[in-house]
Design an enzyme around this catalytic site. Structure first.
Site, PDB file in Angstrom:
ATOM      1  N   ARG A 136      17.903 -19.391  26.404  1.00 57.21           N
ATOM      2  CA  ARG A 136      17.191 -19.975  27.549  1.00 57.21           C
ATOM      3  C   ARG A 136      17.657 -21.391  27.806  1.00 57.21           C
ATOM      4  NH1 ARG A 136      14.969 -18.099  31.704  1.00 57.21           N
ATOM      5  NH2 ARG A 136      14.393 -16.430  30.254  1.00 57.21           N
ATOM      6  N   HIS A 354      10.443 -16.763  25.261  1.00 55.77           N
ATOM      7  CA  HIS A 354      11.166 -17.242  26.434  1.00 55.77           C
ATOM      8  C   HIS A 354      12.363 -18.095  26.036  1.00 55.77           C
ATOM      9  CE1 HIS A 354      11.619 -19.716  30.223  1.00 55.77           C
ATOM     10  NE2 HIS A 354      11.486 -18.519  30.749  1.00 55.77           N
ATOM     11  N   CYS A 355      12.199 -18.914  25.015  1.00 56.26           N
ATOM     12  CA  CYS A 355      13.272 -19.807  24.568  1.00 56.26           C
ATOM     13  C   CYS A 355      14.493 -19.036  24.082  1.00 56.26           C
ATOM     14  CB  CYS A 355      12.777 -20.703  23.437  1.00 56.26           C
ATOM     15  SG  CYS A 355      11.375 -21.755  23.861  1.00 56.26           S
ATOM     16  N   ARG A 356      14.287 -17.808  23.595  1.00 53.23           N
ATOM     17  CA  ARG A 356      15.348 -17.099  22.881  1.00 53.23           C
ATOM     18  C   ARG A 356      15.911 -15.919  23.678  1.00 53.23           C
ATOM     19  NH1 ARG A 356      12.285 -17.071  16.929  1.00 53.23           N
ATOM     20  NH2 ARG A 356      11.331 -19.136  17.173  1.00 53.23           N
TER      21      ARG A 356
END
Length: 676
Positions: A136, A354-356
């Site tokens: 992300r 979401h970050c990954r």
């Protein structure tokens, strides 16, 4: 230059059996919370001057794609930061692209997928070295340019990881689409957009760039086409990524975290919620704000850090007592979506699902651009609904699929065909209702590529809604209270006769320097009861380069035998300033720059003896300061502006814009007045 690297994409197809996914319980140190690979990396000096080659921006107007728009695949990275259960669920419906370092590593990951019962028919591998699993943060941003072509916008990643920083060019190369380099240090976890020209980040983007705030905003506008909302971070965890506490769910919906009243951050969270609840979304009304309880702690509550992937929403859960309430909020806010619970011990408050992961936009998507009818509207005989429909696949629209569906007071849905109005804009009418009725509606379209789309995305499960006024109106009526020029240079509105008698339209007038009527019948014109007069307006090229990130407002007035009606004109400033100047060999402007006066000379070749003409001068704020009306003759003509306003005031040195109208032709350009 970092844009030229080889790549290799490998696809595998195999049968497989089920094996349980990986789970890892680790006490996360501070550096993990801040998306660093180690405590040592966290202590490295920040890279404020990254070696980055900036490209020219895309041809405008540019549209950045929202997360909730159609995606063709999802980008993850090995070694993983996500559970196999998530990969398995995503691969049921969409291609999962995994970043790997080599063919050997791709084979290793393939075997892991087979052993964990993942649909490898939907798995592919992009051989591109990377440093971390935070796709992300460093992944590509997708746009469509003014020619409706897809592209990737790259940026210098705000972490010292050159391999991560080189992933967006690899993705663009793999997809075979344009690559643009925007020299703004950024991170994807601190960026969200509504797909219609609005975007938001925390103040981190200003803090990490040596450029001025205005310069950052200007680049975001030029490269991404967004009006930028930069918000003070309420989290207090120093990472300052907006996805740790907020998320656009749709162009008119936003999910925001909340904390207990005794939390020191409570007032900051509530101020942000109030801001969005009182700020208009791209649809023209205030955002619908949904709150999810995110007090943090152990277990973590990273509920805004979810992923919207087509018709599924993947929500990170940790076993917290607040998990069920978070799922209920998503179900309320996103009816029709499948809300997928992803329980994993590896999620933390500032680093979760979401970050990954990173969606890859469908570069051939079918896009419906529609501004909904909302609130209480006037009681008319029929209500027009318009939408721009673009098939980015390049395939033809299927005429029979272009429909408007509407329901009155919760009854069955009627359908009516959309007909072409102008360009890519279609129109249909809602009828057969009474005063005080509630109307729900959605738009449907399909193209020859096999794609179909609804607006809003969940159609009848989450339709657009408005109410009809109680008392019918019997008057002169304009179909648009506001004529919005957002992405298109041409727009239409209609003048309706809602009386029982004929109405004569005498004239249409405006002081707006940026447009002229394109299609207009000879006036005066008579409109019979129930009939209408369509007017097409076009923004004039090259008239301005005014304050960006905002809209210019003016008005147009219809004068008739029973009075006048006014429509507001709202124009995206970027649309004005992104147009190239219209040049014509018939007009010469000299000298330019000028100090005392400037002369406009032009030749007229026509059968008419003389033509009406006018010269208008605008300052750099778009204000009309000088107007001169005249009649010009066949042959050579000259007109001089002496650098004064119409009331004789001497104008200072600076940039000005002229508009010379001769007959039905417009000539526009920039003037520079130098110091005396």
């Amino acid at each position: 230059m970092k844009f030229t690297y080889p790549f290799l994409l490998i696809c595998f197809f195999a049968s497989f059996t089920s094996v349980s996914g990986q789970q890892t319980t680790i006490q996360q140190p501070d550096y993990k919370r801040l998306h660093y690979l180690s405590a040592e990396e966290m202590l490295l000096p920040f890279r404020s001057n990254v070696d980055f080659t900036e490209t020219p921006p895309p041809v405008g107007p540019v549209r950045m794609v929202g997360e909730f728009e159609p995606a063709q695949s999802v980008l993850i990275r090995y070694t993983f930061g996500i559970p196999y259960s998530l990969i398995r669920e995503m691969a049921e419906d969409i291609e999962v692209v995994t970043l790997v370092t080599s063919n050997s590593q791709a084979t290793t990951v393939l075997n892991l997928y087979i052993n964990n019962n993942i649909n490898t028919a939907n798995c592919s591998f992009l051989i591109a070295p990377s440093d971390s699993y935070w796709t992300r943060d460093y992944g590509p941003w997708f746009v469509f340019d003014g020619l409706n072509q897809p592209g990737v916008v790259d940026f210098p990643y705000n972490r010292p990881r050159p391999n991560d920083d080189n992933v967006p060019p690899r993705v663009a190369q793999h997809l075979g689409i344009n690559l643009f380099g925007m020299n703004v240090i950024h991170t994807g976890g601190n960026m969200m957009t509504d797909g219609l020209g609005k975007a938001a980040s925390t103040e981190l983007v200003y803090e990490e760039n040596s450029q001025s705030n205005a310069q950052v905003d200007e680049k975001m506008l030029n490269y991404l086409g967004v009006s930028y909302d930069v918000i003070d971070d309420p989290l207090g965890d120093y990472i300052k990524h907006i996805d740790c506490w907020g998320k656009y769910l749709a162009p008119d919906k936003i999910l925001l975290g909340s904390v207990p009243t005794n939390d020191s951050r409570y007032n900051d969270y509530e101020a942000i919620a109030n801001y969005f609840a009182t700020t208009n979304c791209s649809y023209g009304y205030p955002y619908k704000v949904y709150r999810v309880f995110t007090p943090g702690g152990n277990p973590a509550t990273p509920y805004t850090n979810s992923l919207i992937l087509n018709k599924k929403v993947f929500v990170p859960l940790t076993g917290s007592q607040h998990d069920n309430a978070a799922i209920a909020v998503y179900q309320q806010a996103m009816p029709g979506y499948e809300i997928v619970e992803v329980l994993y011990s590896g999620w933390i408050d500032t680093d979760a699902l979401h970050c990954r992961t990173h969606e890859i936009a469908d570069i051939g998507m079918l896009f419906i651009d529609h501004r909904p009818v909302y609130g209480e509207i006037n009681n008319l005989d029929s209500i027009p609904v318009t939408a721009k429909i673009l098939a980015h696949s390049g395939q033809e629209l299927i005429a029979d699929s272009l429909k408007l569906f509407y329901s009155v007071n919760g009854g069955e849905y009627y359908q009516t065909s959309l007909s072409l109005a102008i360009g890519n804009t279609f129109i249909a009418y809602i009828k057969n209702y009474d005063g005080n009725d509630t109307i729900r509606y959605y738009i449907a379209a399909a193209d020859q590529s096999g794609r179909s789309m609804r607006h809003p995305y969940m159609a009848g499960l989450d339709p657009h809604t408005f109410t009809v006024g109680t008392v019918p109106i019997h008057e002169l009526y304009l179909s648009a209270d506001t004529v919005l020029f957002q992405f298109e240079y041409e727009q239409q509105f209609a003048v309706y006769n809602l009386t029982l008698n004929d109405i004569q339209i005498d004239s249409l007038t405006t002081d707006a320097f940026f447009l002229y009527p394109v299609q207009l019948p000879i006036l005066p014109a008579t409109i019979t009861p129930g009939d209408s007069l369509m007017v097409t307006l076009e923004v004039i090229p090259g008239v301005a380069a005014f304050t960006p990130y905002a809209y210019y407002y003016d008005s147009i007035i219809a004068h008739s035998s029973i009075g006048s009606k006014t429509a507001v004109l709202k124009v995206n400033m970027d649309l004005l300033s992104s147009l190239s100047e219209k040049t014509n060999e018939q007009i010469k402007v000299h000298p330019n720059p000028f100090s005392n006066q400037v002369e406009f000379s032009f030749d007229i070749f026509t059968n008419a003896i003389q033509l009406p003409a006018n010269l208008r001068i605008f300052n750099n704020a778009g204000k009309l300061i000088f107007r001169y009306d005249m009649q010009v003759l066949v042959g050579e003509n000259k007109v001089v502006w002496d650098g004064k306003s119409s009331d004789g005031a001497i104008q200072p040195a600076g940039v000005y814009y002229y508009q010379l109208k001769v007959g039905e032709n417009y000539y526009n350009g920039k003037l520079i007045r130098s110091n005396r």
